[in-house]
Design an enzyme around this catalytic site. Structure first.
Site, PDB file in Angstrom:
ATOM      1  N   GLU A 154      -1.466  -1.571  -4.772  1.00 35.92           N
ATOM      2  CA  GLU A 154      -2.682  -0.792  -5.023  1.00 35.92           C
ATOM      3  C   GLU A 154      -2.442   0.219  -6.125  1.00 35.92           C
ATOM      4  OE1 GLU A 154      -5.688   0.505  -1.879  1.00 35.92           O
ATOM      5  OE2 GLU A 154      -4.566   2.340  -2.274  1.00 35.92           O
ATOM      6  N   ASP A 156       0.879  -1.173   0.000  1.00 36.88           N
ATOM      7  CA  ASP A 156       0.000   0.000   0.000  1.00 36.88           C
ATOM      8  C   ASP A 156       0.916   1.223   0.000  1.00 36.88           C
ATOM      9  OD1 ASP A 156      -2.244   1.683   0.250  1.00 36.88           O
ATOM     10  OD2 ASP A 156      -2.055   1.701   2.432  1.00 36.88           O
ATOM     11  N   ASP A 210      -2.087   1.074   7.437  1.00 35.48           N
ATOM     12  CA  ASP A 210      -1.288   0.877   6.225  1.00 35.48           C
ATOM     13  C   ASP A 210      -0.933  -0.600   6.057  1.00 35.48           C
ATOM     14  OD1 ASP A 210      -0.804   3.839   5.722  1.00 35.48           O
ATOM     15  OD2 ASP A 210       0.068   3.594   7.711  1.00 35.48           O
TER      16      ASP A 210
END
Length: 171
Positions: free
Chosen positions: A67, A8, A139
């Site tokens: 992502e 991420d 996160d």
């Protein structure tokens, strides 16, 4: 058993999560976040590259997922996020990994059944799926959600390929 790293990306906090996946079951290996020190953007990007590179060398994942960048109203934020994502992609490529990319809505859909789920709902499902309790950085849970989505998606792809192979062999 396939070892998958989920990333991420962020310029201040880059989440990472590594799982092992086999036949629809996943097990947590490690998760956390790379929190960059105060400094210039190039210094923070270098820190992300170095720390991610060390993680990849230590845990040697087989596959990677990251992502996609979500572009919102703040273009400057999106640009900096894109730079952090680019550094992560380079570290993954340097480790010889192919990288799957998932939109945030895909990850939310895969884990909660809703592409509009809140971060805490996603985090809850990550903890349930990996049998984890206690605190987890958002996160890190986002990165684990990406890895879990990849594990789920690759399982579906393998099943479809298997069925397609059976159909071809029957012809």
């Amino acid at each position: 058993m396939t070892r998958i790293i989920g990333i991420d990306p962020g310029s201040r906090h880059t989440g990472y999560g590594i799982i092992e996946s086999e036949r629809g079951r996943a097990r947590l290996i490690v998760a956390g976040r790379i929190s960059t020190a105060a400094g210039t953007v190039p210094q923070r990007l270098l820190q992300i590259q170095q720390e991610l590179g060390a993680l990849l060398a230590e845990f040697t994942p087989d596959e990677a997922a990251i992502e996609e960048v979500f572009v919102n109203k703040n273009v400057q934020t999106a640009l900096v996020l894109g730079q952090a994502r680019g550094v992560a992609l380079c570290a993954l490529a340097q480790a010889g990994l192919d990288v799957a990319e998932y939109a945030a809505s895909q990850v939310k859909q895969a884990l909660t059944g809703s592409g509009r789920a809140e971060k805490l709902q996603v985090q809850h499902m990550v903890k349930v799926l990996l049998n984890q309790q206690g605190r987890m950085a958002i996160d890190a849970s986002d990165a684990l959600a990406i890895a879990l989505t990849h594990a789920q998606t690759r399982g579906v792809r393998a099943s479809v390929a298997s069925v397609a192979g059976l159909r071809r062999s029957r012809r």
